[in-house]
Design an enzyme around this catalytic site. Structure first.
Site, short mmCIF file in Angstrom:
data_model
loop_
_atom_site.label_atom_id
_atom_site.label_comp_id
_atom_site.label_asym_id
_atom_site.label_seq_id
_atom_site.Cartn_x
_atom_site.Cartn_y
_atom_site.Cartn_z
N ASP A 8 0.86 -1.19 0.00
CA ASP A 8 0.00 0.00 0.00
C ASP A 8 0.90 1.24 0.00
O ASP A 8 2.11 1.15 -0.21
CB ASP A 8 -1.01 -0.03 1.16
N CYS A 65 2.62 -3.68 4.01
CA CYS A 65 1.82 -2.47 4.31
C CYS A 65 2.48 -1.82 5.53
O CYS A 65 3.68 -2.02 5.74
CB CYS A 65 0.34 -2.79 4.49
N THR A 67 2.03 -2.33 8.82
CA THR A 67 2.40 -3.36 9.80
C THR A 67 2.54 -4.75 9.19
O THR A 67 3.06 -5.65 9.85
CB THR A 67 1.30 -3.47 10.88
N HIS A 98 7.33 -25.44 8.51
CA HIS A 98 6.25 -26.15 9.20
C HIS A 98 4.86 -25.87 8.60
O HIS A 98 4.00 -26.75 8.62
CB HIS A 98 6.21 -25.74 10.68
N HIS A 133 4.01 -32.22 9.48
CA HIS A 133 3.52 -30.87 9.21
C HIS A 133 2.50 -30.86 8.07
O HIS A 133 1.59 -30.03 8.05
CB HIS A 133 4.69 -29.95 8.86
#
Ligand code: RB5
Length: 147
Positions: A8, A65, A67, A98, A133
């Site tokens: 963004d 972005c 965060t 994993h 996994h």
């Protein structure tokens, strides 16, 4: 390997720097994000990169972005997408080994360029370990099927 990248308005510069870094390392980079400082809603590029991964237009995705949270939440709404937000390399590595993550997200307001490069390297160099996994990753896909 082809990597789709999206961002963004908060992450234009970091997206460009990471794209150049990846290209220097020999990756092909497809830009699905904005290159403008005008406000840009992160769900748009989150969905675009997620759809590109889902439809095999690219092998993996990277989203940035402020965060890394909003853009990864948007990507995770697309079936088959496993996007992880990381602010350090250890989680990035383990998320591939994993959880077989196919999108890496981080925040331009959280990590600097050098740390972002370390996170990206750890994630790209890691390989899914399968075995026990794989069963758990399948259980995540089963949740999608039950919606
Ligand atoms: C934009 O202000 C900010 O909300 C966005 O970049 C991101 O951090 C959202 O999760």
């Amino acid at each position: 390997m082809k990597i789709g990248i999206g961002n963004d308005h908060t992450a234009v510069e970091l997206k460009q720097q990471i794209s150049e870094y990846l290209q220097e390392k020999g990756y092909e980079v497809v830009n699905y994000g904005t290159d403008s400082s005008e406000r840009f809603d992160y769900p748009i590029s989150g969905e675009k990169v997620a759809m590109a991964v889902k439809n095999h237009e690219v092998d993996l995705g990277i989203l940035i972005c402020g965060t890394g949270v909003g853009i990864s939440l948007a990507a995770n709404k697309v079936k088959g997408i496993r996007a992880v937000v990381c602010s350090e390399p250890y989680t990035a590595k383990l998320s591939k080994e994993h959880n077989n993550t196919n999108i890496l997200a981080f925040g331009a307001r959280v990590v600097g360029l050098d740390l972002a490069k370390m996170i990206v390297d750890s994630w790209l160099e890691a390989e899914f370990q399968g075995g026990r996994h794989a069963k758990r990753v399948q259980m995540i896909a089963d949740i999608e099927e039950r919606q």
